[in-house]
Write an enzyme that holds these catalytic residues in place. Structure first.
Site, short mmCIF file in Angstrom:
data_model
loop_
_atom_site.label_atom_id
_atom_site.label_comp_id
_atom_site.label_asym_id
_atom_site.label_seq_id
_atom_site.Cartn_x
_atom_site.Cartn_y
_atom_site.Cartn_z
N GLU A 39 0.85 -1.07 -0.15
CA GLU A 39 0.02 0.03 0.13
C GLU A 39 0.60 1.48 0.04
O GLU A 39 1.82 1.04 0.66
CB GLU A 39 -1.02 0.33 1.31
CG GLU A 39 -1.51 1.11 1.51
CD GLU A 39 -2.23 0.75 2.61
OE1 GLU A 39 -2.11 -0.05 4.02
OE2 GLU A 39 -3.46 1.76 2.87
N LYS A 110 -9.39 1.87 -1.74
CA LYS A 110 -10.06 1.21 -0.44
C LYS A 110 -11.31 1.92 0.18
O LYS A 110 -11.34 2.94 0.25
CB LYS A 110 -8.93 1.34 0.67
CG LYS A 110 -9.14 1.35 2.25
CD LYS A 110 -7.30 1.76 3.04
CE LYS A 110 -6.96 0.77 4.41
NZ LYS A 110 -5.39 1.62 4.90
N CYS A 143 -5.11 -3.18 2.87
CA CYS A 143 -4.78 -4.12 4.60
C CYS A 143 -6.02 -3.62 5.27
O CYS A 143 -6.43 -4.38 5.39
CB CYS A 143 -4.00 -1.96 4.30
SG CYS A 143 -2.81 -2.61 5.21
C1 ACM Z 1 -3.63 0.31 6.98
O1 ACM Z 1 -5.05 0.17 6.87
N1 ACM Z 1 -2.97 0.92 6.95
C2 ACM Z 1 -3.33 -0.34 8.42
#
Ligand code: ACM
Length: 264
Positions: A39, A110, A143
Site C-alpha cells: 500500500e 480502499k 490493508c
Molecule cells: C492500514 O490499513 N494501513 C493499517
C-alpha cells in the site's frame, strides 16, 4: 500462476527513488505472472497535512507513476498491483492500481480507511472489483479491509480466485486473519506488506512485514519475516479456487442462507 511480492521499506516522499527500486527488483526476476506491491509504496504512509498529500498524489492512469508502472508491466510482461495515492476531482483515495502487460486495467479505492488515513483520504464508494489477469480472476482489497470479512466475501462472490492485498500493516493480527479469509472463501490470498517505520506525525508507526501467500485451505505457501527486505515468489494453481465444495453435501457459497443474514 507465479505470484511475486516485493516487501521493502519505501522512503517517504521519494517517488522516483521508490519506483526505481521497484523496477530494479521486478526486472531481475523472470517468469513472474503477477507482482503485488505494498500500500502507498511510492509515496510513503504518514502525512502531516492535506497539502502534503496533495503534492504527492497523482491521477491514474494519467500521471508519471502510472505511466512508469504501465511501461514496466509491458517490459516484464507481467501483471502489477500496487498501492498508490490517487488524486481525483472528488478527493484523494488510498488506491491500488492494476496493470497487465502494458495495459492499465483499473483501480480499487480502499473502502475502510485506517486511523489517521481518515484525516486526508476519501473512502472508496464502489464495491470491490475483480480483474482478469493472465486468465485468473483477481480481487483487490487494501490493508485494513481485512478486518471486515464482507470485503473478501464480496470478492469471492464476484468470482475472485486470488485476493491481492497491498498493505501497510501495523496491527499484528492480519496475517492470521488472512488464513481464515482463505478458508472461509476458498481463495488464495497474497498480502504484500511493507517494513520499516515512519514517525512524521509525532507518533511512530512500525510496519510488521510478514508478507505472505496462502492457499485455499488456509495454508501458508510462503512468508517473509518482520524486517527482511526481500521478494517472495510462489507458484499457485488458481483452478483450486474454482471448486467451492466442502464435501458431497456442502458448498461454501451455495449453502449461504443470505435471507437470514443481517442486512442494513
Ligand atoms: C492500514 O490499513 N494501513 C493499517
Amino acid at each position: 500462476m507465479k505470484l511475486g511480492i516485493y516487501q521493502f521499506d519505501p522512503e517517504w516522499g521519494k517517488k522516483k527513488h521508490n519506483l526505481a527500486r521497484i523496477e530494479e527488483k521486478l526486472t531481475n526476476e523472470d517468469n513472474v505472472d503477477l507482482w503485488i506491491l505494498p500500500e502507498l509504496c511510492t509515496t510513503g504512509y504518514q502525512f502531516t497535512s492535506q497539502q502534503e498529500l496533495n503534492k504527492l498524489a497523482e491521477k491514474f492512469p494519467a500521471g508519471f507513476t502510472s505511466n512508469h508502472l504501465q511501461n514496466l508491466s509491458s517490459y516484464i510482461k507481467a501483471g502489477i498491483i500496487i498501492g498508490a495515492a490517487e488524486k481525483t476531482e472528488h478527493g484523494i483515495y488510498n488506491s491500488a492500481a492494476i496493470y497487465e502487460n502494458g495495459e492499465y486495467k483499473g483501480i480499487y479505492r480502499k473502502l475502510h480507511l485506517y486511523y489517521e488515513e481518515n484525516k486526508y483520504f476519501t473512502p472508496g464508494e464502489a464495491s470491490p472489483s475483480v480483474f482478469e489477469i493472465k486468465g485468473v480472476k483477481v480481487g483487490v482489497m487494501i490493508c485494513f479491509d481485512w478486518i471486515f470479512p464482507e470485503t473478501a466475501r464480496t470478492l469471492a462472490l464476484k468470482g475472485a480466485q486470488l485476493i491481492a492485498h497491498p498493505a501497510n500493516l501495523v496491527l499484528p493480527y492480519c496475517p492470521h486473519a488472512m488464513l481464515i479469509r482463505s478458508i472461509e472463501n476458498k481463495v488464495f490470498t497474497a498480502t504484500a506488506n511493507r517494513i520499516g517505520e515512519e514517525d512524521r506525525t509525532g507518533e511512530r508507526l512500525q510496519f510488521i512485514g510478514n508478507s505472505q501467500i496462502t492457499d485455499v485451505q488456509g495454508k501458508r505457501l510462503g512468508k517473509l519475516s518482520r524486517n527482511e527486505e526481500n521478494i517472495l515468489i510462489v507458484d499457485i494453481n488458481p483452478e483450486k479456487a474454482l471448486d467451492k465444495s466442502i464435501n458431497q453435501y456442502n458448498d461454501l457459497l451455495g449453502d449461504r442462507r443470505s435471507k437470514f443474514y443481517y442486512n442494513e
